[in-house]
Design a protein around this motif. Structure first.
Motif, PDB file in Angstrom:
ATOM      1  N   MET A   1     -11.464 -20.807 -12.142  1.00 50.57           N
ATOM      2  CA  MET A   1     -11.067 -19.551 -11.984  1.00 50.57           C
ATOM      3  C   MET A   1     -12.273 -18.585 -12.162  1.00 50.57           C
ATOM      4  SD  MET A   1      -7.979 -17.412 -13.783  1.00 50.57           S
ATOM      5  CE  MET A   1      -6.958 -18.270 -13.323  1.00 50.57           C
ATOM      6  N   THR A   2     -12.570 -17.851 -11.388  1.00 41.83           N
ATOM      7  CA  THR A   2     -13.800 -16.949 -11.470  1.00 41.83           C
ATOM      8  C   THR A   2     -13.351 -15.584 -12.001  1.00 41.83           C
ATOM      9  OG1 THR A   2     -15.089 -18.024  -9.557  1.00 41.83           O
ATOM     10  CG2 THR A   2     -15.565 -15.655 -10.277  1.00 41.83           C
ATOM     11  N   ILE A   3     -13.854 -15.044 -13.231  1.00 43.62           N
ATOM     12  CA  ILE A   3     -13.829 -13.767 -13.457  1.00 43.62           C
ATOM     13  C   ILE A   3     -14.890 -12.866 -13.206  1.00 43.62           C
ATOM     14  CG2 ILE A   3     -13.461 -12.280 -15.461  1.00 43.62           C
ATOM     15  CD1 ILE A   3     -10.953 -14.117 -14.932  1.00 43.62           C
ATOM     16  N   HIS A   4     -14.763 -11.549 -12.972  1.00 39.98           N
ATOM     17  CA  HIS A   4     -15.849 -10.714 -12.441  1.00 39.98           C
ATOM     18  C   HIS A   4     -15.798  -9.732 -13.453  1.00 39.98           C
ATOM     19  CE1 HIS A   4     -16.479 -11.677  -8.232  1.00 39.98           C
ATOM     20  NE2 HIS A   4     -15.295 -12.282  -8.371  1.00 39.98           N
ATOM     21  N   ILE A   5     -17.140  -9.673 -14.232  1.00 39.65           N
ATOM     22  CA  ILE A   5     -17.259  -8.677 -15.289  1.00 39.65           C
ATOM     23  C   ILE A   5     -18.491  -7.588 -14.709  1.00 39.65           C
ATOM     24  CG2 ILE A   5     -17.933  -8.390 -17.768  1.00 39.65           C
ATOM     25  CD1 ILE A   5     -16.939 -11.437 -18.131  1.00 39.65           C
ATOM     26  N   GLY A   6     -18.136  -6.541 -14.458  1.00 36.03           N
ATOM     27  CA  GLY A   6     -19.131  -5.830 -13.674  1.00 36.03           C
ATOM     28  C   GLY A   6     -19.762  -6.591 -12.653  1.00 36.03           C
ATOM     29  N   ASN A   7     -21.165  -6.641 -12.745  1.00 32.51           N
ATOM     30  CA  ASN A   7     -21.800  -7.461 -11.752  1.00 32.51           C
ATOM     31  C   ASN A   7     -22.035  -9.042 -11.906  1.00 32.51           C
ATOM     32  OD1 ASN A   7     -23.724  -7.205 -13.807  1.00 32.51           O
ATOM     33  ND2 ASN A   7     -25.165  -6.370 -12.677  1.00 32.51           N
ATOM     34  N   VAL A   8     -21.241  -9.440 -13.061  1.00 28.85           N
ATOM     35  CA  VAL A   8     -21.463 -10.880 -13.442  1.00 28.85           C
ATOM     36  C   VAL A   8     -20.265 -11.651 -13.238  1.00 28.85           C
ATOM     37  CG1 VAL A   8     -21.523 -12.345 -15.599  1.00 28.85           C
ATOM     38  CG2 VAL A   8     -23.005 -10.183 -15.311  1.00 28.85           C
ATOM     39  N   LYS A   9     -20.366 -12.996 -12.625  1.00 31.09           N
ATOM     40  CA  LYS A   9     -19.297 -13.954 -12.233  1.00 31.09           C
ATOM     41  C   LYS A   9     -19.381 -14.956 -13.189  1.00 31.09           C
ATOM     42  CE  LYS A   9     -19.679 -13.260  -7.096  1.00 31.09           C
ATOM     43  NZ  LYS A   9     -19.748 -14.072  -5.850  1.00 31.09           N
ATOM     44  N   LEU A  10     -18.185 -15.036 -13.811  1.00 26.74           N
ATOM     45  CA  LEU A  10     -18.088 -16.103 -14.886  1.00 26.74           C
ATOM     46  C   LEU A  10     -16.763 -17.182 -14.428  1.00 26.74           C
ATOM     47  CD1 LEU A  10     -19.229 -15.770 -17.726  1.00 26.74           C
ATOM     48  CD2 LEU A  10     -17.007 -15.064 -18.576  1.00 26.74           C
ATOM     49  N   GLY A  11     -17.184 -18.402 -14.678  1.00 25.83           N
ATOM     50  CA  GLY A  11     -16.126 -19.341 -14.405  1.00 25.83           C
ATOM     51  C   GLY A  11     -16.321 -20.240 -13.141  1.00 25.83           C
ATOM     52  N   ASP A  12     -15.698 -21.138 -12.951  1.00 27.88           N
ATOM     53  CA  ASP A  12     -15.608 -21.803 -11.596  1.00 27.88           C
ATOM     54  C   ASP A  12     -17.017 -22.170 -11.022  1.00 27.88           C
ATOM     55  OD1 ASP A  12     -14.060 -22.941  -9.705  1.00 27.88           O
ATOM     56  OD2 ASP A  12     -13.920 -21.029  -8.569  1.00 27.88           O
ATOM     57  N   GLY A  13     -17.696 -22.864 -11.862  1.00 27.88           N
ATOM     58  CA  GLY A  13     -19.022 -23.302 -11.309  1.00 27.88           C
ATOM     59  C   GLY A  13     -20.176 -22.321 -11.352  1.00 27.88           C
ATOM     60  N   ASN A  14     -19.766 -20.944 -11.751  1.00 28.81           N
ATOM     61  CA  ASN A  14     -20.998 -20.009 -11.674  1.00 28.81           C
ATOM     62  C   ASN A  14     -21.975 -20.498 -12.703  1.00 28.81           C
ATOM     63  OD1 ASN A  14     -20.688 -17.846  -9.670  1.00 28.81           O
ATOM     64  ND2 ASN A  14     -18.480 -17.818 -10.669  1.00 28.81           N
ATOM     65  N   PRO A  15     -23.120 -20.118 -12.843  1.00 30.92           N
ATOM     66  CA  PRO A  15     -24.135 -20.338 -13.975  1.00 30.92           C
ATOM     67  C   PRO A  15     -23.616 -19.628 -15.225  1.00 30.92           C
ATOM     68  CG  PRO A  15     -25.123 -19.415 -11.964  1.00 30.92           C
ATOM     69  CD  PRO A  15     -23.780 -19.409 -11.736  1.00 30.92           C
ATOM     70  N   VAL A  16     -23.947 -20.359 -16.142  1.00 29.62           N
ATOM     71  CA  VAL A  16     -23.533 -20.088 -17.650  1.00 29.62           C
ATOM     72  C   VAL A  16     -24.308 -18.671 -17.874  1.00 29.62           C
ATOM     73  CG1 VAL A  16     -23.627 -20.890 -20.080  1.00 29.62           C
ATOM     74  CG2 VAL A  16     -23.023 -22.545 -18.373  1.00 29.62           C
ATOM     75  N   VAL A  17     -23.602 -17.691 -18.580  1.00 31.97           N
ATOM     76  CA  VAL A  17     -24.076 -16.558 -18.747  1.00 31.97           C
ATOM     77  C   VAL A  17     -24.299 -16.183 -20.180  1.00 31.97           C
ATOM     78  CG1 VAL A  17     -23.445 -13.993 -18.747  1.00 31.97           C
ATOM     79  CG2 VAL A  17     -22.781 -15.309 -16.794  1.00 31.97           C
ATOM     80  N   VAL A  18     -25.553 -15.629 -20.601  1.00 31.90           N
ATOM     81  CA  VAL A  18     -26.147 -15.343 -21.659  1.00 31.90           C
ATOM     82  C   VAL A  18     -25.849 -14.278 -22.261  1.00 31.90           C
ATOM     83  CG1 VAL A  18     -28.053 -15.470 -23.552  1.00 31.90           C
ATOM     84  CG2 VAL A  18     -27.755 -17.246 -21.745  1.00 31.90           C
ATOM     85  N   GLN A  19     -25.177 -14.146 -23.476  1.00 34.69           N
ATOM     86  CA  GLN A  19     -24.929 -12.525 -23.823  1.00 34.69           C
ATOM     87  C   GLN A  19     -25.343 -12.756 -25.348  1.00 34.69           C
ATOM     88  OE1 GLN A  19     -20.424 -11.877 -25.189  1.00 34.69           O
ATOM     89  NE2 GLN A  19     -20.422 -13.490 -23.461  1.00 34.69           N
ATOM     90  N   SER A  20     -25.436 -11.136 -25.982  1.00 30.56           N
ATOM     91  CA  SER A  20     -25.720 -11.181 -27.308  1.00 30.56           C
ATOM     92  C   SER A  20     -25.007  -9.905 -27.760  1.00 30.56           C
ATOM     93  CB  SER A  20     -27.324 -11.041 -27.515  1.00 30.56           C
ATOM     94  OG  SER A  20     -27.696 -10.974 -28.873  1.00 30.56           O
TER      95      SER A  20
END
Length: 444
Positions: A1-20
């Motif tokens: 399942m892909t979730i859109h967080i603003g301009n970032v795609k999360l999940g479903d094979g998208n690259p791992v996103v780094v946050q702080s």
């Protein structure tokens, strides 16, 4: 399942996103904007800010406006505890809101509750009623919700039923998943965080399996909370996060360090790279000993790769010891890394275990300097666990399995804890450190 967080795609094979996460006071707009820019320049792809009350809502809007005016589109996340109205107000501004089921409507008072099934359901119904307005705001603004379960701040209700266990963490998440789906809300991310690497991994794997059985696998945020600083903080994070990434689990990560926030993201990116590049020839296992022999010149890649591989195989229950040999680093550096990984995996405790939060805008004392003082004095007590916590939100809970700890209050004040019990008034930090020292020395 892909979730859109603003301009970032999360999940479903998208690259791992780094946050702080920022540690400035959110009310200080200029300082927070400046820190956000430093974090983004260092590699943060999402930035989280604490929003403890309604007085931070206007500054939050101003922070976002300044960043967007400067051409920065990085998604912002509001971290909210205790107050549903604050979460609803923040959800109309930022791209994502993090709430904690342990204190969103319930509470953690370390009391055992004898609830009948009817009383338990009534509590869930009350939680759903308070969550519905938040779902509506999130729908209107396309805001993502992170359901962030922390091992140390689970509610008395859930702990009384399932124990203070990884299962309780997973069940807490599943209760919210059911409530969200019942209300046709699907824009969500989940996290299972603990200061203990093994607890964090087990809870995350349990939740992942439960979601699969449920038929809906939502994106997962990975992190070892209260990991501390320096080598030990990085190793703890890599042993847990890296191991799960090697299993193909995890969509966004935060390496939580009791350091400047911009220090977190370079190591997080190194961890992702190290996991991608792990090869069978980097290590071998013989008689329950893992030999990590990869000749890696880059310090962060070496630490991240070794800790991830060892964390992965430790969770498979097929190692009891670790041997690390990299000719590009000294014998002492190889030894220190070995001991840090063994301690992170709880295979062999050779030094004091420090449970220290990375701090945020709620922290009102210099936690980095306090942690340095505590480590300088108490680093040579194998098996002793000491917590150094920024504030009351997760402090007493996250360090509940610590022997002793210090928890920040307001205006440079703090309190001393022995286990779950507070043993001092809220006092100046120097006095708290003296009481902490007396308590530890009296027990030896």
């Amino acid at each position: 399942m892909t979730i859109h967080i603003g301009n970032v795609k999360l999940g479903d094979g998208n690259p791992v996103v780094v946050q702080s996460m920022t540690n400035t006071a959110t009310e200080d707009v200029d300082a927070t904007v400046a820190q956000c820019k430093r974090m983004i320049a260092a590699g943060a792809e999402m930035v989280r800010l604490t929003v403890p009350s309604m007085k931070e809502i206007v500054p939050l809007r101003q922070i976002k406006a300044q960043l967007r005016a400067d051409g920065i589109a990085t998604p912002l996340i509001a971290d909210v505890h205790f107050n549903p109205k604050v979460a609803e107000a923040a959800a109309a501004i930022v791209e994502k809101v993090r709430i904690n089921p342990g204190n969103y409507t319930d509470k953690r008072n370390f009391k055992h509750l004898e609830l009948s099934d009817l009383e338990y359901k009534s509590s869930l119904d009350a939680m759903e009623a308070k969550a519905k307005p938040l779902f509506e705001v999130c729908r209107q603004h396309n805001t993502v919700l992170r359901i962030g379960i922390n091992h140390g701040s689970m509610s008395d209700r859930i702990v009384s039923r399932y124990g203070n266990t990884p299962k309780a963490m997973a069940m807490s998440a599943m209760e919210w998943l059911d409530i969200c789906k019942k209300n046709d809300f699907h824009n969500m991310v989940f996290s299972m965080k603990a200061s203990n690497v093994n607890v964090m991994m087990e809870a995350t794997l349990l939740l992942h399996e439960m979601m699969k059985q449920h038929g809906s696998v939502y994106p997962l945020h990975l992190g070892v909370t209260e990991a501390g600083n320096g080598l030990d903080g990085r190793v703890k994070s890599a042993a847990g996060i890296g191991a799960l990434l090697m299993m193909g689990i995890g969509d966004t990560i935060r390496v939580s360090l009791t350091e400047k926030p911009e220090n977190e993201t370079p190591f997080a990116h190194a961890l992702i790279e190290a996991v991608k590049n792990v090869k069978d020839e980097d290590y071998h296992i013989d008689n329950h000993i893992i030999y990590y022999t990869k000749k890696e010149k880059k310090h962060d890649l070496w630490i991240a790769g070794a800790a991830a591989v060892c964390g992965f195989h430790h969770y498979q229950k097929n190692i009891e010891d670790i041997k690390i040999d990299n000719p590009y680093f000294s014998e002492d550096e190889n030894k220190q890394l070995t001991e840090s990984i063994l301690q992170a995996c709880r295979l062999k405790m050779t030094k004091t275990e420090f449970i220290a939060c990375p701090s945020c805008g709620r922290t009102q004392y210099d936690i980095e300097s306090i942690l340095a003082k505590v480590k300088e004095r108490f680093s040579s007590y194998p098996g002793l666990k000491i917590g150094v916590m920024g504030c009351i939100v997760n402090g007493p809970g996250e360090m509940a399995d610590a022997d002793y700890g210090i928890v920040g209050a307001t205006n440079g004040l703090a309190a001393v804890y022995k286990g779950k019990q507070r043993v001092s008034e809220i006092i100046p930090v120097d006095e708290a450190l003296k009481i902490l020292e007396d308590c530890i020395l009296q027990s030896k």
